[in-house]
Design a protein around this motif. Structure first.
Motif, short mmCIF file in Angstrom:
data_model
loop_
_atom_site.label_atom_id
_atom_site.label_comp_id
_atom_site.label_asym_id
_atom_site.label_seq_id
_atom_site.Cartn_x
_atom_site.Cartn_y
_atom_site.Cartn_z
N GLN A 3 0.76 -1.07 0.05
CA GLN A 3 0.02 0.01 0.04
C GLN A 3 0.83 1.12 -0.03
OE1 GLN A 3 -2.04 -0.42 3.85
NE2 GLN A 3 -0.96 1.01 4.69
N PHE A 4 0.26 2.46 -0.15
CA PHE A 4 0.87 3.58 -0.33
C PHE A 4 0.78 4.19 1.18
CE2 PHE A 4 2.27 4.66 -4.43
CZ PHE A 4 1.39 3.88 -5.23
N VAL A 5 1.65 4.92 1.67
CA VAL A 5 1.56 5.81 2.90
C VAL A 5 1.56 7.41 2.41
CG1 VAL A 5 2.67 6.42 5.08
CG2 VAL A 5 2.87 3.83 3.96
N GLU A 6 0.65 7.84 2.61
CA GLU A 6 0.23 9.39 2.50
C GLU A 6 0.86 10.16 3.66
OE1 GLU A 6 -3.10 7.32 0.38
OE2 GLU A 6 -2.12 7.07 2.37
N SER A 7 1.31 11.50 3.28
CA SER A 7 1.63 12.36 4.47
C SER A 7 1.76 13.79 3.74
CB SER A 7 3.01 11.91 5.02
OG SER A 7 4.00 12.26 3.95
N GLY A 8 1.85 14.54 4.94
CA GLY A 8 1.93 16.09 4.53
C GLY A 8 0.55 16.72 4.62
N GLY A 9 -0.44 16.15 4.77
CA GLY A 9 -1.83 16.76 5.22
C GLY A 9 -1.50 17.71 6.53
N THR A 10 -2.34 18.73 6.40
CA THR A 10 -2.48 19.62 7.64
C THR A 10 -3.53 20.71 7.48
OG1 THR A 10 -1.12 20.89 9.33
CG2 THR A 10 -0.68 21.40 7.06
N LEU A 11 -3.72 21.75 8.31
CA LEU A 11 -4.53 22.85 8.27
C LEU A 11 -3.65 23.79 7.79
CD1 LEU A 11 -7.01 24.20 9.14
CD2 LEU A 11 -5.97 24.74 11.44
N VAL A 12 -4.40 24.50 6.77
CA VAL A 12 -3.69 25.57 5.90
C VAL A 12 -4.77 26.67 5.62
CG1 VAL A 12 -4.13 24.69 3.70
CG2 VAL A 12 -2.22 26.13 3.91
N GLN A 13 -4.32 27.75 5.50
CA GLN A 13 -5.33 28.97 5.23
C GLN A 13 -5.41 29.09 3.88
OE1 GLN A 13 -3.48 32.44 7.04
NE2 GLN A 13 -4.23 32.21 9.02
N PRO A 14 -6.64 29.56 3.50
CA PRO A 14 -6.81 29.96 2.12
C PRO A 14 -5.91 30.79 1.49
CG PRO A 14 -8.91 30.27 3.63
CD PRO A 14 -7.74 30.13 4.49
N GLY A 15 -5.53 30.20 0.22
CA GLY A 15 -4.37 30.88 -0.33
C GLY A 15 -3.15 30.26 -0.13
N GLY A 16 -3.10 29.35 0.72
CA GLY A 16 -1.87 28.71 1.11
C GLY A 16 -1.39 27.56 0.15
N SER A 17 -0.32 27.05 0.48
CA SER A 17 0.36 25.62 -0.16
C SER A 17 0.84 24.69 0.70
CB SER A 17 1.63 26.03 -0.95
OG SER A 17 1.18 27.36 -1.84
N LEU A 18 0.39 23.51 -0.17
CA LEU A 18 1.01 22.14 0.75
C LEU A 18 1.72 21.45 -0.14
CD1 LEU A 18 -2.10 20.94 3.12
CD2 LEU A 18 0.44 21.84 3.86
N ARG A 19 2.58 20.52 0.22
CA ARG A 19 3.05 19.53 -0.60
C ARG A 19 2.89 17.94 0.09
NH1 ARG A 19 8.83 17.18 -1.69
NH2 ARG A 19 8.84 16.84 -4.09
N LEU A 20 1.94 17.22 -0.48
CA LEU A 20 1.85 15.84 -0.16
C LEU A 20 2.76 15.02 -0.70
CD1 LEU A 20 -2.17 15.86 -0.34
CD2 LEU A 20 -0.90 16.69 1.24
N SER A 21 3.03 14.07 0.06
CA SER A 21 3.78 12.81 -0.34
C SER A 21 3.14 11.58 -0.16
CB SER A 21 5.44 12.88 0.48
OG SER A 21 5.88 13.99 0.55
N CYS A 22 3.50 10.67 -1.08
CA CYS A 22 2.94 9.45 -1.19
C CYS A 22 4.00 8.30 -1.43
CB CYS A 22 2.06 9.29 -2.47
SG CYS A 22 1.25 7.78 -2.91
N ALA A 23 4.36 7.33 -0.35
CA ALA A 23 5.38 6.53 -0.62
C ALA A 23 4.98 5.19 -0.72
CB ALA A 23 6.39 6.49 0.86
N ALA A 24 5.65 4.47 -1.48
CA ALA A 24 5.07 3.18 -1.79
C ALA A 24 5.64 2.20 -0.51
CB ALA A 24 5.62 2.66 -3.09
N SER A 25 5.05 1.51 -0.17
CA SER A 25 5.52 0.18 0.86
C SER A 25 5.24 -1.18 0.47
CB SER A 25 4.76 0.71 2.22
OG SER A 25 5.04 -0.24 2.99
N GLY A 26 6.42 -1.90 0.31
CA GLY A 26 6.18 -3.29 -0.18
C GLY A 26 6.12 -3.43 -1.64
N PHE A 27 6.36 -2.51 -2.42
CA PHE A 27 6.42 -2.51 -3.63
C PHE A 27 7.12 -1.49 -4.47
CE2 PHE A 27 3.37 0.51 -5.06
CZ PHE A 27 2.76 0.85 -3.87
#
Length: 123
Positions: A3-27
């Motif tokens: 499965q994948f492991v997602e990370s990087g989500g959080t609370l952010v203000q409108p107009g802001g930026s985020l970078r999400l990551s998705c790491a493959a686990s076991g493949f």
């Protein structure tokens, strides 16, 4: 467990930026297409972006086109989602998943779903 492991989500203000990551686990990503999906409360899961191994332009939902950028690093076995100019409509749990070779719109074509990461856009 594959499965994948997602990370990087959080609370952010409108107009802001985020970078999400998705790491493959076991493949390894190999030649799989990888999609980022999101699901808001009471709404269906929607594909926001998808990237194939190489040779094609990434796909984006109209609602995120011009604001989100999907990328992949096969050497790191990871996929990323850069999200800019966020608004309340982007609030959702974000997931990644994979399917062989080419992107499709339907989430049922994808597998190896992770647990997701929560993105909340609010002031």
């Amino acid at each position: 467990q594959l499965q994948f492991v997602e990370s990087g989500g959080t609370l952010v203000q409108p107009g802001g930026s985020l970078r999400l990551s998705c790491a493959a686990s076991g493949f390894t990503l190999g030649s799989d297409a990888v999609g980022w999906f999101r699901q808001a409360p009471g709404k269906e899961r929607e594909r926001v972006a998808c990237i194939e191994f190489r040779g094609s332009v990434p796909k984006y939902a109209d609602s995120v086109k011009g604001r989100f950028i999907i990328s992949r690093d096969n050497a790191k076995n990871a996929v990323y989602l850069q999200m800019n100019t966020l608004n309340a409509g982007d609030t959702a749990v974000y997931f990644c998943a994979r399917k062989p070779l080419v992107c499709s719109r339907s989430s049922t074509d994808f597998g190896s779903w992770g647990q997701g990461t929560q993105v909340t856009v609010s002031s």
